[in-house]
Motif scaffolding. Structure first.
Motif, PDB file in Angstrom:
ATOM      1  N   ILE A 128       0.732  -1.220  -0.039  1.00  9.87           N
ATOM      2  CA  ILE A 128      -0.053  -0.025  -0.015  1.00  9.87           C
ATOM      3  C   ILE A 128       0.818   1.279  -0.059  1.00  9.87           C
ATOM      4  N   ASP A 129       0.683   1.995  -1.239  1.00  5.88           N
ATOM      5  CA  ASP A 129       1.608   3.297  -1.282  1.00  5.88           C
ATOM      6  C   ASP A 129       0.477   4.238  -0.914  1.00  5.88           C
ATOM      7  N   GLY A 130       0.911   5.468   0.060  1.00  3.65           N
ATOM      8  CA  GLY A 130       0.029   6.355   0.509  1.00  3.65           C
ATOM      9  C   GLY A 130      -0.697   5.938   1.624  1.00  3.65           C
ATOM     10  N   SER A 131      -0.132   5.271   2.495  1.00  9.61           N
ATOM     11  CA  SER A 131      -1.058   4.568   3.434  1.00  9.61           C
ATOM     12  C   SER A 131      -1.865   5.754   4.309  1.00  9.61           C
ATOM     13  N   SER A 132      -1.037   7.015   4.320  1.00 11.00           N
ATOM     14  CA  SER A 132      -1.792   8.043   5.193  1.00 11.00           C
ATOM     15  C   SER A 132      -3.025   8.630   4.491  1.00 11.00           C
ATOM     16  N   ASN A 133      -3.340   8.344   3.465  1.00 14.89           N
ATOM     17  CA  ASN A 133      -4.394   8.780   2.709  1.00 14.89           C
ATOM     18  C   ASN A 133      -5.839   7.796   3.010  1.00 14.89           C
ATOM     19  N   VAL A 151       4.691  18.021  -6.070  1.00 14.53           N
ATOM     20  CA  VAL A 151       5.869  18.117  -5.080  1.00 14.53           C
ATOM     21  C   VAL A 151       5.153  18.487  -3.653  1.00 14.53           C
ATOM     22  N   ASN A 152       5.798  18.086  -2.533  1.00  9.64           N
ATOM     23  CA  ASN A 152       5.255  18.625  -1.563  1.00  9.64           C
ATOM     24  C   ASN A 152       6.003  19.807  -1.081  1.00  9.64           C
ATOM     25  N   GLU A 153       5.563  20.879  -1.533  1.00  7.80           N
ATOM     26  CA  GLU A 153       6.496  22.320  -1.687  1.00  7.80           C
ATOM     27  C   GLU A 153       6.651  22.937  -0.349  1.00  7.80           C
ATOM     28  N   ARG A 189      -0.073  19.951  -8.483  1.00  5.76           N
ATOM     29  CA  ARG A 189      -1.126  18.941  -8.109  1.00  5.76           C
ATOM     30  C   ARG A 189      -0.448  17.994  -7.437  1.00  5.76           C
ATOM     31  N   TYR A 190      -0.791  17.537  -6.177  1.00  7.17           N
ATOM     32  CA  TYR A 190       0.116  16.560  -5.279  1.00  7.17           C
ATOM     33  C   TYR A 190      -1.051  16.088  -4.374  1.00  7.17           C
ATOM     34  N   VAL A 191      -1.287  14.883  -4.690  1.00  8.35           N
ATOM     35  CA  VAL A 191      -2.138  13.861  -3.686  1.00  8.35           C
ATOM     36  C   VAL A 191      -1.443  13.518  -2.335  1.00  8.35           C
ATOM     37  N   GLY A 192      -0.157  13.180  -2.679  1.00  6.49           N
ATOM     38  CA  GLY A 192       0.464  12.804  -1.513  1.00  6.49           C
ATOM     39  C   GLY A 192       0.452  11.091  -1.670  1.00  6.49           C
ATOM     40  N   SER A 193      -0.103  10.370  -2.570  1.00  4.67           N
ATOM     41  CA  SER A 193       0.031   9.127  -2.976  1.00  4.67           C
ATOM     42  C   SER A 193       0.924   9.002  -4.381  1.00  4.67           C
ATOM     43  N   LEU A 194       1.984   8.531  -4.145  1.00  5.72           N
ATOM     44  CA  LEU A 194       2.765   8.487  -5.468  1.00  5.72           C
ATOM     45  C   LEU A 194       2.196   8.040  -6.683  1.00  5.72           C
ATOM     46  N   ILE A 199       5.638  16.357 -13.759  1.00 12.29           N
ATOM     47  CA  ILE A 199       6.900  15.789 -13.347  1.00 12.29           C
ATOM     48  C   ILE A 199       6.438  15.654 -11.885  1.00 12.29           C
ATOM     49  N   TYR A 200       6.882  14.533 -11.330  1.00 12.34           N
ATOM     50  CA  TYR A 200       6.596  14.364  -9.907  1.00 12.34           C
ATOM     51  C   TYR A 200       8.203  14.458  -9.321  1.00 12.34           C
ATOM     52  N   LEU A 201       8.332  15.316  -8.250  1.00 14.00           N
ATOM     53  CA  LEU A 201       9.478  15.459  -7.445  1.00 14.00           C
ATOM     54  C   LEU A 201       9.409  15.087  -5.922  1.00 14.00           C
ATOM     55  N   TYR A 202      10.466  14.118  -5.548  1.00 13.21           N
ATOM     56  CA  TYR A 202      10.733  13.930  -4.191  1.00 13.21           C
ATOM     57  C   TYR A 202      12.059  14.124  -3.918  1.00 13.21           C
ATOM     58  N   PRO A 203      12.343  15.494  -3.605  1.00 14.25           N
ATOM     59  CA  PRO A 203      13.949  15.579  -3.506  1.00 14.25           C
ATOM     60  C   PRO A 203      14.378  15.041  -2.154  1.00 14.25           C
ATOM     61  N   GLY A 215      16.092  11.654   0.945  1.00 16.25           N
ATOM     62  CA  GLY A 215      14.761  11.966   0.579  1.00 16.25           C
ATOM     63  C   GLY A 215      13.856  10.446   1.411  1.00 16.25           C
ATOM     64  N   LYS A 216      12.682  10.542   0.962  1.00 19.22           N
ATOM     65  CA  LYS A 216      11.936   9.406   1.726  1.00 19.22           C
ATOM     66  C   LYS A 216      11.425   8.404   0.756  1.00 19.22           C
ATOM     67  N   LEU A 217      11.623   8.233  -0.521  1.00 23.48           N
ATOM     68  CA  LEU A 217      11.106   7.090  -1.289  1.00 23.48           C
ATOM     69  C   LEU A 217      11.978   6.098  -1.350  1.00 23.48           C
ATOM     70  N   ARG A 218      11.559   4.920  -1.542  1.00 26.26           N
ATOM     71  CA  ARG A 218      12.425   3.670  -1.481  1.00 26.26           C
ATOM     72  C   ARG A 218      12.760   3.263  -3.058  1.00 26.26           C
ATOM     73  N   LEU A 219      14.247   3.123  -3.239  1.00 25.09           N
ATOM     74  CA  LEU A 219      14.613   2.665  -4.625  1.00 25.09           C
ATOM     75  C   LEU A 219      13.763   1.217  -4.885  1.00 25.09           C
ATOM     76  N   PHE A 263      11.283  -0.648  -3.748  1.00 24.81           N
ATOM     77  CA  PHE A 263       9.901  -0.839  -3.642  1.00 24.81           C
ATOM     78  C   PHE A 263       8.848   0.290  -4.269  1.00 24.81           C
ATOM     79  N   GLU A 264       9.615   1.360  -4.429  1.00 25.48           N
ATOM     80  CA  GLU A 264       8.658   2.320  -5.487  1.00 25.48           C
ATOM     81  C   GLU A 264       9.219   3.030  -6.568  1.00 25.48           C
ATOM     82  N   CYS A 265      10.415   3.319  -6.275  1.00 24.31           N
ATOM     83  CA  CYS A 265      11.094   4.264  -7.612  1.00 24.31           C
ATOM     84  C   CYS A 265      11.349   3.452  -8.769  1.00 24.31           C
TER      85      CYS A 265
HETATM   86  P1  AFP Z   1       2.852   7.252   3.306  1.00 24.88           P
HETATM   87  O1  AFP Z   1       2.434   5.740   2.606  1.00 24.88           O
HETATM   88  O2  AFP Z   1       3.370   7.269   4.561  1.00 24.88           O
HETATM   89  O3  AFP Z   1       1.223   7.956   2.929  1.00 24.88           O
HETATM   90  O4  AFP Z   1       3.881   7.862   2.163  1.00 24.88           O
HETATM   91  C1  AFP Z   1       3.299   7.934   0.843  1.00 24.88           C
HETATM   92  C2  AFP Z   1       4.556   8.196  -0.016  1.00 24.88           C
HETATM   93  O5  AFP Z   1       5.579   7.247   0.278  1.00 24.88           O
HETATM   94  C3  AFP Z   1       4.326   8.439  -1.369  1.00 24.88           C
HETATM   95  O6  AFP Z   1       3.197   7.751  -1.845  1.00 24.88           O
HETATM   96  C4  AFP Z   1       4.027  10.067  -1.370  1.00 24.88           C
HETATM   97  O7  AFP Z   1       4.031  10.572  -2.827  1.00 24.88           O
HETATM   98  C5  AFP Z   1       4.835  10.733  -0.462  1.00 24.88           C
HETATM   99  O8  AFP Z   1       5.059   9.488   0.300  1.00 24.88           O
HETATM  100  C6  AFP Z   1       4.171  11.598   0.679  1.00 24.88           C
HETATM  101  O9  AFP Z   1       5.253  12.007   1.316  1.00 24.88           O
HETATM  102  P2  AFP Z   1       4.809  13.635   2.009  1.00 24.88           P
HETATM  103  O10 AFP Z   1       3.615  13.538   2.842  1.00 24.88           O
HETATM  104  O11 AFP Z   1       6.175  13.718   2.800  1.00 24.88           O
HETATM  105  O12 AFP Z   1       4.847  14.620   0.785  1.00 24.88           O
END
Ligand code: AFP
Length: 329
Positions: free
Chosen positions: A121-126, A214-216, A241-246, A259-263, A271-275, A277-279
């Motif tokens: 599940i990508d974007g769990s917090s959503n 991007v999470n600006e 446009r940024y949903v927070g689910s990649l 373009i999607y940016l997660y610097p 950064g946060k994203l995993r090479l 599992f996600e990228c």
């Molecule tokens: P969660 O799975 O913790 O919700 O994270 C989702 C994610 O890996 C990716 O799907 C989002 O684009 C990115 O993190 C959002 O991260 P930020 O909340 O730091 O913008």
């Protein structure tokens, strides 16, 4: 009276039929691919069912545990991980599963020919707020000897070695998008039939778009080249446009251009994203659709992972936009 015209409507091309009728597109045994995708689809059907009733039953909210990256696990994370693991175990094609939810690899079947990396599940917090979430997967051909359990070095594989990658988007409709290295195709889930039907054949990412994702809010901490590029986006009056689910952000940019940016940030340059599992999966899909993916310096697919849960900056999307960003590095 039976409306024969209605029942005579063509059902469309199911995922299974598509895989079988495009056998030549897959360099390995097509039956393997068919079975593997069927297993992933089975896991995704279970997840889809749970997502759709998330508000009704006790499935939303935190599970009270954390995953290997120290992030809170949601109940759906735990359930989805189990659903995919069970489906792949039953299918028998997979020797080793690596999941964002597990710290270590899981050997499933010593004679299996494939390694699967998955973010269940990508974007769990959503989940709790009814916003689209996704599943991301990569499939690699095993290179180690059959019959011997894989070790960590056997599964730290560059993204360029992926044989199949894809995602499932649980959105306003549920879609599966995948590539086996000969273009990208999208299938929409028809719940009444329980089938994924071809809806987006040969997907092409527009060379250029006018959206940046991007999470600006974090931009004060971004590297200077990224800040300069974001200034450029504003001069061009691009839309944010940024949903927070990649998966959801990537999918929109795949269809419309963007373009999607997660610097990285100053404190956390990777950064946060995993090479793994996600990228890697999204980079493979982007390239197959005519787009690009980089960490700013290196093509994502050329990065050698040194650990399973390695993180990387990610810039992925329309080729002209990624090139423009790279120009600032
Ligand atoms: P969660 O799975 O913790 O919700 O994270 C989702 C994610 O890996 C990716 O799907 C989002 O684009 C990115 O993190 C959002 O991260 P930020 O909340 O730091 O913008």
């Amino acid at each position: 009276m039976i409306q024969s015209s209605r029942i005579a409507l063509p059902v469309g091309t199911t995922l299974d039929r598509f895989v079988k009728s495009n056998q030549t597109q897959f360099s390995y045994d097509c039956a393997d691919l068919s079975q593997l995708l069927a297993d992933i689809v089975l896991g995704a059907k279970i997840v889809n069912r749970e997502v759709n009733k998330a508000g009704l039953v006790d499935i939303i909210g935190a599970a009270g545990s954390t995953n290997t990256s120290g992030e809170q696990q949601y109940k759906l994370d735990v359930l989805a991980n189990l659903a995919f693991e069970q489906a792949l175990l039953q299918g028998g094609q997979v020797c080793t599963l690596v999941s964002e939810e597990y710290e270590f690899l899981v050997n499933l079947n010593e004679t299996g020919k494939y390694i699967v990396a998955i973010d269940p599940i990508d974007g769990s917090s959503n989940i709790d707020v009814d916003v689209s979430i996704g599943t991301i997967f990569s499939i690699y051909r095993r290179t180690s000897e059959a019959g011997v359990p894989n070790t960590i070095t056997d599964v730290l594989i560059k993204g360029s070695e992926q044989v199949v990658a894809g995602y499932i988007l649980y959105g306003s409709s549920t879609m599966l998008v995948y590539t086996s290295g000969r273009g990208v195709n999208g299938f929409t889930y028809e719940p009444a039939l329980g089938e994924y039907l071809l809806s987006h054949a040969d997907m092409q990412m527009p060379k250029k778009g006018s959206v940046y994702s991007v999470n600006e809010g974090q931009s004060n901490f971004f590297p200077a080249p990224v800040r300069s590029y974001l200034d450029y986006c504003k001069v061009e009056r691009y839309a944010t446009r940024y949903v927070g689910s990649l998966v959801a952000d990537f999918h929109r940019n795949l269809l419309k251009g963007g373009i999607y940016l997660y610097p990285g940030t100053l404190e956390d340059p990777r950064g946060k994203l995993r090479l793994v599992f996600e990228c890697n999966a999204l980079a493979f899909l982007a390239e197959q659709a005519g787009g690009k993916a980089t960490d700013g310096n290196i093509r994502i697919l050329d990065k050698q992972p040194l650990t399973l849960h390695e993180r990387t900056p990610l810039y992925v999307g329309s080729s002209d936009m990624v090139d423009k960003l790279k120009g600032y590095f």
